[in-house]
Design a protein around this motif. Sequence first.
Motif, PDB file in Angstrom:
ATOM      1  N   LEU A 133       0.830  -1.202   0.000  1.00 12.53           N
ATOM      2  CA  LEU A 133       0.000   0.000   0.000  1.00 12.53           C
ATOM      3  C   LEU A 133       0.867   1.255   0.000  1.00 12.53           C
ATOM      4  O   LEU A 133       0.563   2.229  -0.698  1.00 12.53           O
ATOM      5  CB  LEU A 133      -0.923  -0.006   1.220  1.00 12.53           C
ATOM      6  N   ALA A 134       1.928   1.249   0.779  1.00 11.99           N
ATOM      7  CA  ALA A 134       2.802   2.427   0.822  1.00 11.99           C
ATOM      8  C   ALA A 134       3.438   2.686  -0.530  1.00 11.99           C
ATOM      9  O   ALA A 134       3.653   3.841  -0.921  1.00 11.99           O
ATOM     10  CB  ALA A 134       3.874   2.229   1.890  1.00 11.99           C
ATOM     11  N   ARG A 135       3.725   1.628  -1.269  1.00 12.56           N
ATOM     12  CA  ARG A 135       4.409   1.787  -2.546  1.00 12.56           C
ATOM     13  C   ARG A 135       3.492   2.234  -3.669  1.00 12.56           C
ATOM     14  O   ARG A 135       3.973   2.553  -4.756  1.00 12.56           O
ATOM     15  CB  ARG A 135       5.078   0.460  -2.916  1.00 12.56           C
ATOM     16  N   THR A 136       2.171   2.287  -3.411  1.00 10.59           N
ATOM     17  CA  THR A 136       1.260   2.753  -4.450  1.00 10.59           C
ATOM     18  C   THR A 136       1.289   4.272  -4.595  1.00 10.59           C
ATOM     19  O   THR A 136       0.698   4.809  -5.527  1.00 10.59           O
ATOM     20  CB  THR A 136      -0.185   2.301  -4.154  1.00 10.59           C
ATOM     21  N   GLY A 137       1.918   4.974  -3.673  1.00  8.79           N
ATOM     22  CA  GLY A 137       1.995   6.433  -3.741  1.00  8.79           C
ATOM     23  C   GLY A 137       3.143   6.917  -2.900  1.00  8.79           C
ATOM     24  O   GLY A 137       3.854   6.120  -2.295  1.00  8.79           O
ATOM     25  N   PRO A 138       3.321   8.224  -2.839  1.00 10.63           N
ATOM     26  CA  PRO A 138       4.504   8.756  -2.146  1.00 10.63           C
ATOM     27  C   PRO A 138       4.383   8.775  -0.626  1.00 10.63           C
ATOM     28  O   PRO A 138       4.566   9.807   0.014  1.00 10.63           O
ATOM     29  CB  PRO A 138       4.607  10.177  -2.709  1.00 10.63           C
ATOM     30  N   CYS A 139       4.037   7.628  -0.020  1.00 13.25           N
ATOM     31  CA  CYS A 139       4.060   7.495   1.432  1.00 13.25           C
ATOM     32  C   CYS A 139       5.392   6.890   1.838  1.00 13.25           C
ATOM     33  O   CYS A 139       5.793   5.847   1.318  1.00 13.25           O
ATOM     34  CB  CYS A 139       2.916   6.610   1.931  1.00 13.25           C
ATOM     35  N   THR A 140       6.049   7.525   2.768  1.00 12.56           N
ATOM     36  CA  THR A 140       7.337   7.008   3.246  1.00 12.56           C
ATOM     37  C   THR A 140       7.267   6.611   4.720  1.00 12.56           C
ATOM     38  O   THR A 140       8.299   6.318   5.320  1.00 12.56           O
ATOM     39  CB  THR A 140       8.450   8.043   3.040  1.00 12.56           C
ATOM     40  N   GLY A 141       6.067   6.617   5.284  1.00 13.43           N
ATOM     41  CA  GLY A 141       5.919   6.255   6.687  1.00 13.43           C
ATOM     42  C   GLY A 141       4.636   5.484   6.936  1.00 13.43           C
ATOM     43  O   GLY A 141       3.660   5.609   6.176  1.00 13.43           O
ATOM     44  N   ILE A 142       4.658   4.686   7.984  1.00 12.19           N
ATOM     45  CA  ILE A 142       3.495   3.910   8.413  1.00 12.19           C
ATOM     46  C   ILE A 142       3.218   4.237   9.873  1.00 12.19           C
ATOM     47  O   ILE A 142       4.076   4.043  10.743  1.00 12.19           O
ATOM     48  CB  ILE A 142       3.735   2.394   8.289  1.00 12.19           C
ATOM     49  N   GLU A 143       2.025   4.750  10.150  1.00 10.41           N
ATOM     50  CA  GLU A 143       1.583   4.953  11.525  1.00 10.41           C
ATOM     51  C   GLU A 143       0.990   3.629  11.992  1.00 10.41           C
ATOM     52  O   GLU A 143      -0.071   3.209  11.515  1.00 10.41           O
ATOM     53  CB  GLU A 143       0.552   6.077  11.582  1.00 10.41           C
ATOM     54  N   LEU A 144       1.682   2.946  12.892  1.00 10.23           N
ATOM     55  CA  LEU A 144       1.298   1.600  13.301  1.00 10.23           C
ATOM     56  C   LEU A 144       0.309   1.646  14.463  1.00 10.23           C
ATOM     57  O   LEU A 144       0.652   2.079  15.567  1.00 10.23           O
ATOM     58  CB  LEU A 144       2.531   0.799  13.716  1.00 10.23           C
TER      59      LEU A 144
END
Length: 258
Positions: free
Chosen positions: A22-33
């Motif tokens: 999911l992160a790689r589908t757009g410019p997300c470089t972080g995951i709020e866990l």
Amino acid sequence: MNPRAFSTLGCPGAGLDEVVRLARTGPCTGIELRCSDDQLVHPELDSDEADRIAGALRRAGLAVPVLASYVQVAADGPDVVEQLARHIALAARLGAGQVRVFGGGAGLPKGRWERAVRHLAAAAPLAAAAGVGIALETHDEFLTGAEVAEVLEAVDSPAVGAVWDAVNPWRAGESPERTADLLGPWLRHVQLKDVASPTDLRPVLPGRGVLPLGDVLGQLRRLGYDGWISLEWERTWYPEAAPLAEVLPAFHRVLDAA
């Protein structure tokens, strides 16, 4: 451009591979866990599994800006600081920058403010030693920037800051400008979302609801805030909501247009 993340609240039941995808589908470089029993990480997660998750996210080029705990710092119980200590240790293991905390839900006995200050002040040295912050969210008993700022002023520790959930102060009648002014000195993380109305909190695509997202983002620019902005898509609470993969493009469009 602010670094972008999304909360795993939006992908209940997702495994690590799906979160990375999911992160790689757009410019997300972080995951709020989200730290909960039904999630990828939970309060009893053992050190080996925490190391495995941290390593996989690191190899994927993903940071963990926040471990979203459900610790209620205004709760009236003997183990609140112990809960905070466990979450701080887990956050450090995962490489998370902050542990998100709440004040607590409705029905807490009197003395909420005093307990929140006492518990946060006691945990602040533990957080500082671990290199992890504690961030009190604008939520439930401390819904507005004014209420959160009052607690943080009393705690007076650089290890303790704020999470600005963009919906809650606004639906309580506090303008984005006022919230920004109040939280500016302590702002550590921003959660963005959109809703149908101030009294109907069903999630809608960012930019399609009634929250003045442009005003929120404009206030962040005014503050010079260069930290994380995270999409908090509440599909865990609203399973009929669209899958996160369909929502992330709208989140990015709102930020790109700001």
